[in-house]
Design an enzyme around this catalytic site. Sequence first.
Site, PDB file in Angstrom:
ATOM      1  N   GLU A 118       0.701  -1.277  -0.011  1.00 25.40           N
ATOM      2  CA  GLU A 118      -0.162  -0.014   0.040  1.00 25.40           C
ATOM      3  C   GLU A 118       0.826   1.176  -0.142  1.00 25.40           C
ATOM      4  O   GLU A 118       2.045   1.438   0.576  1.00 25.40           O
ATOM      5  CB  GLU A 118      -0.953  -0.077   1.293  1.00 25.40           C
ATOM      6  N   HIS A 156     -10.574   4.821   1.625  1.00 20.04           N
ATOM      7  CA  HIS A 156      -9.823   3.627   2.613  1.00 20.04           C
ATOM      8  C   HIS A 156     -10.038   2.327   2.748  1.00 20.04           C
ATOM      9  O   HIS A 156     -10.820   1.474   3.522  1.00 20.04           O
ATOM     10  CB  HIS A 156      -9.913   4.296   4.078  1.00 20.04           C
TER      11      HIS A 156
END
Length: 165
Positions: A118, A156
Amino acid sequence: MMKRIQNGRLMLSCVLVSSILGMLSACTQQAKPEPAHSSLSPNAAGLTQNSPPKETKSSNASSAEGFAYIDVRALPKEAQTVIGQIKARASFPYQQDGQVFGNRERILPAQPRGYYHEYTVPTPGANNRGARRIVAGGGSTGDVATGGEYYYTADHYRSFMRVKE
């Protein structure tokens, strides 16, 4: 007079909620798969819809039809920059950037631990990391810098779009 103002506010609120829901619905709807030989053309927002190859389909029932695609040029400029930095193996400002993404949400295709990493996509004006991320997969090379497998999330990890370069 006061009742008219309240009714106007209520109507404006309904219109705003309806517009937002319509935009979200349009972003998350999945189109029927197109033949492999067809070329995808982005719409005005740079989004294209198509079912990805079998190896990139998610095992999650809610995304079993595949992912919405977004053309790399339609991403926010900050996300485009992050993808360039991943490819260049640049350093990143946050300690979490480059860390293994566990895919606990099981939205991305199932892969062995360590396959996904990520990266924070900066949000202008935010005083924290914000909600935007690029998740890079190892792709055909097993290396996030050269694998060419990128997913963008603006919420998110609640939803992802596959980046099409």
